[in-house]
Design an enzyme around this catalytic site. Structure first.
Site, mmCIF file in Angstrom:
data_model
loop_
_atom_site.group_PDB
_atom_site.id
_atom_site.type_symbol
_atom_site.label_atom_id
_atom_site.label_comp_id
_atom_site.label_asym_id
_atom_site.label_seq_id
_atom_site.Cartn_x
_atom_site.Cartn_y
_atom_site.Cartn_z
ATOM 1 N N HIS A 15 -7.650 6.521 -2.830
ATOM 2 C CA HIS A 15 -9.051 6.132 -2.617
ATOM 3 C C HIS A 15 -9.297 5.884 -1.132
ATOM 4 O O HIS A 15 -9.109 4.779 -0.630
ATOM 5 C CB HIS A 15 -9.366 4.869 -3.431
ATOM 6 C CG HIS A 15 -10.825 4.574 -3.549
ATOM 7 N ND1 HIS A 15 -11.480 4.495 -4.761
ATOM 8 C CD2 HIS A 15 -11.782 4.348 -2.614
ATOM 9 C CE1 HIS A 15 -12.758 4.219 -4.564
ATOM 10 N NE2 HIS A 15 -12.967 4.124 -3.256
ATOM 11 N N HIS A 17 -12.241 7.115 1.855
ATOM 12 C CA HIS A 17 -13.468 7.840 2.206
ATOM 13 C C HIS A 17 -13.372 8.400 3.624
ATOM 14 O O HIS A 17 -13.059 7.666 4.568
ATOM 15 C CB HIS A 17 -14.678 6.911 2.118
ATOM 16 C CG HIS A 17 -15.029 6.508 0.725
ATOM 17 N ND1 HIS A 17 -15.914 7.223 -0.051
ATOM 18 C CD2 HIS A 17 -14.613 5.467 -0.040
ATOM 19 C CE1 HIS A 17 -16.031 6.630 -1.237
ATOM 20 N NE2 HIS A 17 -15.253 5.564 -1.254
ATOM 21 N N ASP A 19 -15.735 9.479 5.797
ATOM 22 C CA ASP A 19 -16.649 8.977 6.830
ATOM 23 C C ASP A 19 -16.419 7.508 7.161
ATOM 24 O O ASP A 19 -16.878 7.031 8.201
ATOM 25 C CB ASP A 19 -18.112 9.217 6.442
ATOM 26 C CG ASP A 19 -18.470 8.713 5.057
ATOM 27 O OD1 ASP A 19 -17.560 8.312 4.307
ATOM 28 O OD2 ASP A 19 -19.671 8.732 4.717
ATOM 29 N N HIS A 199 -16.418 5.380 -9.230
ATOM 30 C CA HIS A 199 -16.586 4.006 -8.750
ATOM 31 C C HIS A 199 -17.241 3.159 -9.849
ATOM 32 O O HIS A 199 -18.345 3.482 -10.295
ATOM 33 C CB HIS A 199 -17.502 3.969 -7.523
ATOM 34 C CG HIS A 199 -16.865 4.405 -6.244
ATOM 35 N ND1 HIS A 199 -16.476 5.698 -5.994
ATOM 36 C CD2 HIS A 199 -16.551 3.695 -5.115
ATOM 37 C CE1 HIS A 199 -15.967 5.780 -4.771
ATOM 38 N NE2 HIS A 199 -15.994 4.576 -4.223
ATOM 39 N N GLU A 202 -17.362 -2.685 -9.155
ATOM 40 C CA GLU A 202 -17.348 -3.221 -7.790
ATOM 41 C C GLU A 202 -18.514 -4.177 -7.555
ATOM 42 O O GLU A 202 -18.480 -4.950 -6.601
ATOM 43 C CB GLU A 202 -17.400 -2.061 -6.789
ATOM 44 C CG GLU A 202 -17.162 -2.463 -5.352
ATOM 45 C CD GLU A 202 -17.274 -1.293 -4.374
ATOM 46 O OE1 GLU A 202 -16.912 -1.493 -3.212
ATOM 47 O OE2 GLU A 202 -17.716 -0.193 -4.776
#
EC number: 3.5.4.4
Length: 336
Positions: A15, A17, A19, A199, A202
């Site tokens: 996991h 990302h 960016d 996702h 969260e």
């Protein structure tokens, strides 16, 4: 254990990302290519691209990404970015990483979905050739975006056949766009018969994680709500779901208000499938070495725990069966 021990441990990351994980030097390089002015001082730049240690919410945390979006609008930029993230991982002994990104966020100046995927995979391949890491790409649909746009993006992505593009994810505003709100898109991805993670859990909404489990999704990003939901944790374990845990990120966004609100120990006691991840290396000012140090500090995690979690990560990864065999052998040798 000392920091050097954590650094030397072989690691798997599921996991991460794209960016949210660019190094400052790469951010400066991309800004130069895009002819975008940045603060000259690194500390000032860091304030723009790193979220506060404690944010008011997940949405405040996500604001840091707005600074990066204009830098990732060309093939060259995406290739440089993907190489950078995989290189960072390799240099801390990550032997397998899945880097996720949203094509939509790099289409402002005319790139197609296919072009964004090709560019990211090219950067990952460069890092694989140079550092020996196995690096794969996941495509994210943005849950808050227009669903017809996301549907087109996902369909075009599904036409891409590249061994380094291995699956899908849905990211973005979970609170206002839970699984039921984007169910047609989830069903669309399931129809591709390609791997998917998701996702959920969260934003303090147990129903969203329950819905994702009911939809048969076997990998879950965050799952933080499990700390407060023993019955849901039982379902999580019973269905063989794997949790992609992100400690530093969850503390920042207040998904876990304190370490005691983080689900790791309860998941471990219940026999849940656990993996350790950074989420966003730059936005959260972390890496896997730092995360392992924190697990050892707060939860007394041992080298054997890290070995077990990394084995789980390989088994839950979207790598090919042959790659999984190779990775399990490399991992066993590294921890022997």
């Amino acid at each position: 254990m000392t920091a050097i021990d954590f650094h030397k441990l072989a690691k798997i990351e599921l996991h991460c990302h794209l960016d949210g994980s660019l190094s400052l030097s790469t951010i400066r390089h991309l800004a130069e290519l895009a002819q975008i002015d940045l603060p000259e001082d690194d500390e000032e730049l860091k304030q723009h691209v790193t979220a506060p240690v404690t944010c008011e919410s997940l949405l405040e945390y996500l604001e840091s990404f707005d600074y990066i979006r204009p830098l990732l609008q060309t093939n060259e930029a995406l290739t440089i970015a993907a190489y950078d993230v995989a290189k960072q991982a390799a240099l801390e002994n990550v032997i397998y990483i899945e880097v996720r990104f949203a094509p939509e966020l790099s289409m402002d100046k005319g790139l197609t979905v296919t072009e964004t995927i090709d560019a990211v995979c090219q950067g990952l391949r460069q890092a694989q050739e140079e550092f020996g890491i196995i690096a794969k790409a996941l495509v994210c649909g943005m849950r808050q975006s227009d669903q017809s746009l996301t549907a087109r993006i996902l369909d075009e992505a599904n036409q891409v056949r590249d061994s380094d593009f291995v699956g899908f994810d849905f990211a973005g505003d979970e609170l206002n766009y839970g699984p039921a709100a984007i169910k047609p898109l989830i069903e669309q991805v399931k129809s591709y018969n390609r791997p998917m993670t998701f996702h959920a859990g969260e934003c303090g909404c147990p129903a969203f994680l329950a819905e994702s489990i009911a939809m048969g999704i076997k990998r879950n990003g965050h799952a933080t709500i499990l700390a407060q939901e023993p019955e849901l944790l039982d379902e999580f374990v019973k269905n063989g779901v794997t949790g992609e845990l992100c400690l530093t990120s969850n503390l920042q966004t207040k998904a876990a208000v304190t370490v005691n609100d983080f689900p790791y120990l309860k998941m471990k006691a219940a026999g849940a499938n656990i993996t350790i991840n950074t989420d966003n290396r730059t936005v959260s000012d972390t890496n896997l070495t730092k995360e392992y140090e924190l697990y050892h500090k707060y939860f007394d995690s041992t080298v054997q725990d890290f070995y077990a979690h990394n084995k789980t990560a390989i088994e839950a990864s979207f790598a090919s069966d042959e790659e999984k065999e190779e990775l399990l052998a490399r991992l066993a040798k590294a921890y022997s």
